[in-house]
Scaffold this active site. Structure first.
Site, PDB file in Angstrom:
ATOM      1  N   SER A 194       0.800  -1.227   0.000  1.00 53.18           N
ATOM      2  CA  SER A 194       0.000   0.000   0.000  1.00 53.18           C
ATOM      3  C   SER A 194       0.831   1.274   0.000  1.00 53.18           C
ATOM      4  O   SER A 194       0.284   2.371   0.052  1.00 53.18           O
ATOM      5  CB  SER A 194      -0.965   0.006   1.193  1.00 53.18           C
ATOM      6  OG  SER A 194      -0.251   0.107   2.398  1.00 53.18           O
ATOM      7  N   LEU A 204       2.942   4.405   1.247  1.00 44.24           N
ATOM      8  CA  LEU A 204       2.823   5.189   2.483  1.00 44.24           C
ATOM      9  C   LEU A 204       1.416   5.766   2.605  1.00 44.24           C
ATOM     10  O   LEU A 204       1.190   6.958   2.439  1.00 44.24           O
ATOM     11  CB  LEU A 204       3.865   6.315   2.510  1.00 44.24           C
ATOM     12  CG  LEU A 204       5.271   5.875   2.859  1.00 44.24           C
ATOM     13  CD1 LEU A 204       6.239   7.039   2.763  1.00 44.24           C
ATOM     14  CD2 LEU A 204       5.332   5.278   4.253  1.00 44.24           C
ATOM     15  N   HIS A 205       0.466   4.894   2.862  1.00 42.57           N
ATOM     16  CA  HIS A 205      -0.913   5.301   3.058  1.00 42.57           C
ATOM     17  C   HIS A 205      -1.354   4.919   4.455  1.00 42.57           C
ATOM     18  O   HIS A 205      -0.858   3.961   5.032  1.00 42.57           O
ATOM     19  CB  HIS A 205      -1.813   4.626   2.017  1.00 42.57           C
ATOM     20  CG  HIS A 205      -1.509   5.093   0.633  1.00 42.57           C
ATOM     21  ND1 HIS A 205      -2.032   6.246   0.124  1.00 42.57           N
ATOM     22  CD2 HIS A 205      -0.693   4.593  -0.323  1.00 42.57           C
ATOM     23  CE1 HIS A 205      -1.567   6.435  -1.095  1.00 42.57           C
ATOM     24  NE2 HIS A 205      -0.744   5.431  -1.388  1.00 42.57           N
ATOM     25  N   ALA A 206      -2.258   5.686   5.021  1.00 43.11           N
ATOM     26  CA  ALA A 206      -2.872   5.461   6.326  1.00 43.11           C
ATOM     27  C   ALA A 206      -1.952   4.823   7.371  1.00 43.11           C
ATOM     28  O   ALA A 206      -1.132   5.502   7.960  1.00 43.11           O
ATOM     29  CB  ALA A 206      -4.174   4.684   6.167  1.00 43.11           C
TER      30      ALA A 206
END
Length: 91
Positions: A13, A15-17
């Protein structure tokens, strides 16, 4: 200018959430100035919202820069965190 190193994002993913929060939390805990760069944009690595604005995806290359006391040690730890997948399984 501090020490810096380029590293490729291996987690699915990017660098998300959750991964961005983990990176920013670890960066803030160093007590040093941490900057994260993707392309032409550089942001405060200790701010989850700033990290999210970079729009980093799987396979992207980012530059981690650390300035302050024990910069080399903190840089090694942050690069290792990214290389480990930021708490996510790597593909």
């Amino acid at each position: 200018m501090g020490v810096q190193r380029s590293v490729r994002l291996v987690n699915p993913s990017g660098l998300h959430a959750r991964p961005a929060k983990l990176f920013a939390t670890e960066a803030a805990a160093t007590g040093a100035t941490v900057r994260l760069t993707k392309g032409e944009r550089t942001v405060n690595g200790a701010s989850v919202l700033s990290v999210l604005t970079l729009g980093c995806h799987h396979g992207d290359e980012v530059v981690v820069e650390v300035e302050g006391a024990d910069a080399e040690v903190h840089l090694e730890a942050l690069v290792a965190l990214i290389e480990s997948g930021l708490g996510e399984p790597t593909a």
